[in-house]
Design an enzyme around this catalytic site. Structure first.
Site, PDB file in Angstrom:
ATOM      1  N   ARG A  50     -53.430  64.159 -25.941  1.00 54.88           N
ATOM      2  CA  ARG A  50     -52.016  64.112 -25.529  1.00 54.88           C
ATOM      3  C   ARG A  50     -51.127  64.368 -26.746  1.00 54.88           C
ATOM      4  O   ARG A  50     -50.149  65.101 -26.684  1.00 54.88           O
ATOM      5  CB  ARG A  50     -51.676  62.764 -24.855  1.00 54.88           C
ATOM      6  CG  ARG A  50     -50.177  62.596 -24.618  1.00 54.88           C
ATOM      7  CD  ARG A  50     -49.788  61.522 -23.612  1.00 54.88           C
ATOM      8  NE  ARG A  50     -50.595  60.328 -23.649  1.00 54.88           N
ATOM      9  CZ  ARG A  50     -50.577  59.401 -24.610  1.00 54.88           C
ATOM     10  NH1 ARG A  50     -49.757  59.537 -25.642  1.00 54.88           N
ATOM     11  NH2 ARG A  50     -51.364  58.352 -24.550  1.00 54.88           N
ATOM     12  N   TYR A 102     -32.464  77.979 -10.917  1.00 54.23           N
ATOM     13  CA  TYR A 102     -33.668  77.707 -10.143  1.00 54.23           C
ATOM     14  C   TYR A 102     -33.519  76.377  -9.394  1.00 54.23           C
ATOM     15  O   TYR A 102     -33.101  75.372  -9.994  1.00 54.23           O
ATOM     16  CB  TYR A 102     -34.879  77.695 -11.088  1.00 54.23           C
ATOM     17  CG  TYR A 102     -36.126  77.156 -10.441  1.00 54.23           C
ATOM     18  CD1 TYR A 102     -36.643  77.740  -9.289  1.00 54.23           C
ATOM     19  CD2 TYR A 102     -36.791  76.061 -10.973  1.00 54.23           C
ATOM     20  CE1 TYR A 102     -37.775  77.233  -8.681  1.00 54.23           C
ATOM     21  CE2 TYR A 102     -37.933  75.552 -10.378  1.00 54.23           C
ATOM     22  CZ  TYR A 102     -38.413  76.142  -9.227  1.00 54.23           C
ATOM     23  OH  TYR A 102     -39.538  75.633  -8.624  1.00 54.23           O
ATOM     24  N   ASP A 174     -32.781  78.712 -20.699  1.00 55.59           N
ATOM     25  CA  ASP A 174     -33.999  78.992 -19.930  1.00 55.59           C
ATOM     26  C   ASP A 174     -34.216  80.505 -19.998  1.00 55.59           C
ATOM     27  O   ASP A 174     -33.470  81.277 -19.394  1.00 55.59           O
ATOM     28  CB  ASP A 174     -33.796  78.507 -18.482  1.00 55.59           C
ATOM     29  CG  ASP A 174     -35.038  78.717 -17.617  1.00 55.59           C
ATOM     30  OD1 ASP A 174     -35.856  79.583 -17.958  1.00 55.59           O
ATOM     31  OD2 ASP A 174     -35.161  78.017 -16.589  1.00 55.59           O
ATOM     32  N   LYS A 199     -44.701  81.969 -15.572  1.00 56.61           N
ATOM     33  CA  LYS A 199     -44.201  83.269 -15.123  1.00 56.61           C
ATOM     34  C   LYS A 199     -44.673  84.379 -16.074  1.00 56.61           C
ATOM     35  O   LYS A 199     -45.863  84.604 -16.182  1.00 56.61           O
ATOM     36  CB  LYS A 199     -42.673  83.181 -14.987  1.00 56.61           C
ATOM     37  CG  LYS A 199     -42.210  81.958 -14.174  1.00 56.61           C
ATOM     38  CD  LYS A 199     -42.676  82.019 -12.754  1.00 56.61           C
ATOM     39  CE  LYS A 199     -42.497  80.805 -11.877  1.00 56.61           C
ATOM     40  NZ  LYS A 199     -41.832  79.624 -12.255  1.00 56.61           N
TER      41      LYS A 199
HETATM   42  C1  LIG Z   1     -35.970  80.146 -14.095  1.00 60.31           C
HETATM   43  C2  LIG Z   1     -36.971  79.054 -13.874  1.00 60.31           C
HETATM   44  N1  LIG Z   1     -36.915  77.941 -14.639  1.00 60.31           N
HETATM   45  C3  LIG Z   1     -37.793  76.924 -14.468  1.00 60.31           C
HETATM   46  C4  LIG Z   1     -38.784  76.969 -13.502  1.00 60.31           C
HETATM   47  C5  LIG Z   1     -39.727  75.817 -13.334  1.00 60.31           C
HETATM   48  O1  LIG Z   1     -40.964  76.132 -13.895  1.00 60.31           O
HETATM   49  P1  LIG Z   1     -42.375  75.536 -13.371  1.00 60.31           P
HETATM   50  O2  LIG Z   1     -42.541  75.987 -11.958  1.00 60.31           O
HETATM   51  O3  LIG Z   1     -43.360  76.111 -14.327  1.00 60.31           O
HETATM   52  O4  LIG Z   1     -42.276  74.050 -13.483  1.00 60.31           O
HETATM   53  C6  LIG Z   1     -38.869  78.104 -12.693  1.00 60.31           C
HETATM   54  C7  LIG Z   1     -39.888  78.159 -11.640  1.00 60.31           C
HETATM   55  O5  LIG Z   1     -39.825  78.987 -10.735  1.00 60.31           O
HETATM   56  C8  LIG Z   1     -37.941  79.168 -12.877  1.00 60.31           C
HETATM   57  O6  LIG Z   1     -37.964  80.275 -12.110  1.00 60.31           O
END
Ligand SMILES: Cc1ncc(COP(=O)(O)O)c(C=O)c1O
Length: 386
Positions: A50, A102, A174, A199
């Site tokens: 961890r 998101y 992000d 992604k």
């Molecule tokens: C722009 C964006 N930020 C954050 C996330 C969250 O990521 P995770 O699904 O890996 O937790 C996503 C997921 O689709 C996303 O598209």
């Protein structure tokens, strides 16, 4: 001083060295929870997975390198990475966030952190003046998603960074949609870059993971503390998969962008189309900013067919054959989604419609297949509308 390497070399070599044990070129998957000690505290750099694991460490160094940062942190998911950033704050602090983001990020802010006394303001960030108007002496974090999911709005990172610095506020970006191939937020003045590594970084739809990258050592220490104390770390196998994905990020992104442009232009010329959202169009509201801060426009596209309703959008995504109807994005294969019922279902209808996420909106993650097959697939699906 060592000569800095270019991005397309850093994806492969950045922060990497042959494994110390046998010189393995790819880091072994150190699938272990703990490490033998010769005496209490007598270990070889790792004591418990961890707190730290060699495979995760290799990924974290790679992440720092591709984002032009100094410190990388790998998490169990993108949301776990965001969770760690918000835990830098205290009850009473305020956060200004992109309004069109998101759905899971919105849910984390509103449903998990608001009850702990944090206050979130969701602001249309296309015009930085609106952010300035929302800043108070309690504002401690600005959360930017650009391009936004799913409306492809572009936010001027440099302008927001100036505001954040002036007011002593942390700026987190992000960078999931753009990836560092297209946009490097730390170079534009952000303090923290976040990824859903699930992604484009992973790139093959076979792992769920998250990432943070920072430059400041004190901020890195606070985040490493939270990462270890809260424990949502990226496992060794998942770290290996993301690291392997990053090695081809630049070649995949090049094709994602080429295919994205071809499909955006095709959709826009389609007689059944009402609106196509893609930052590469010259009349995209922030195209000028996109051209300045991005080197290309990516493979994410949203569209609304003329006069379409919820059922029409569902019919299109169900009719696609090469595109797979699925959550997520950024993999080699093309995916299609219906944000209103899928990725953004956790945002109340009135809220999501305010930012343009209507029932008729379809989102595409354009993969790296032959663009002609993708266009033919869209053609037959759109003809299903009659
Ligand atoms: C722009 C964006 N930020 C954050 C996330 C969250 O990521 P995770 O699904 O890996 O937790 C996503 C997921 O689709 C996303 O598209």
């Amino acid at each position: 001083m060592k000569k800095p390497l270019r991005f397309n070399t850093n994806t492969i070599h950045g922060g990497q060295e042959p494994d110390k044990a046998y010189g393995a070129v790819m880091p072994p998957i150190y699938q272990t929870s703990t490490f033998a000690q010769s005496t209490p505290g007598g270990h070889k750099g790792f004591e418990y997975s961890r707190s730290g694991n060699p495979t995760r460490h290799a990924l974290e160094k790679g992440l720092a390198s591709i984002e032009n940062g100094s410190y990388g942190l790998a998490f169990a998911s993108g949301l776990a990475a965001m969770d760690a950033v918000v835990k830098l704050l205290s009850p009473g602090d305020e956060i200004i966030s992109t309004n069109d983001l998101y759905g899971g990020s919105y849910r984390l802010f509103r449903k998990v952190f608001e009850p702990f006394g944090l206050r979130f303001h969701f602001v249309d960030m296309k015009d930085p003046a609106r952010i300035e108007a929302a800043i108070s002496d309690k504002t401690k974090l600005i959360w930017v998603e650009t391009p936004t999911n799913p409306m492809m709005n572009v936010i001027d990172i440099r302008a927001v960074a100036k505001l954040a610095r002036k007011n002593n506020i942390l700026l987190a970006v992000d960078n999931t949609f753009a990836t560092p191939y297209i946009q490097q937020p730390l170079d534009l003045g952000a303090d923290i870059v976040m990824h859903s590594a699930t992604k484009y970084l992973g790139g093959h739809s076979d792992v769920v993971a998250g990432a943070l990258v920072v430059r400041d050592s004190e901020l890195a220490d606070r985040l490493y503390f939270i990462q270890n104390a809260s424990g949502a770390v990226c496992g060794p196998m998942d770290s290996y998969l993301v690291l392997r994905g990053i090695k081809t990020l630049h070649v995949r992104m090049q094709r994602h962008c080429e295919n994205g442009a071809a499909i955006a232009l095709y959709l826009r010329s389609h007689p059944a189309m009402e609106k196509v959202y893609w930052p590469g169009f010259e009349d995209h509201p922030n195209h000028k900013v996109a051209k300045e801060q991005m080197t290309d426009f990516g493979g994410m596209i949203s569209f609304v067919p003329k006069g379409a309703n919820y059922a029409d959008a569902v019919k299109i995504v169900e009719s696609l054959k090469v595109f797979t109807l699925a959550e997520s994005l950024g993999g080699v294969e093309s995916l299609a989604g219906h944000p209103a019922s899928m990725t953004h279902a956790s945002i109340p209808k009135e809220e999501r419609e305010k930012s343009g996420v209507t029932d008729a909106l379809v989102r595409l993650s354009v993969g790296i297949e032959d663009a002609r097959d993708l266009i033919e697939d869209l053609e037959q699906a759109l003809s299903s509308l009659g």
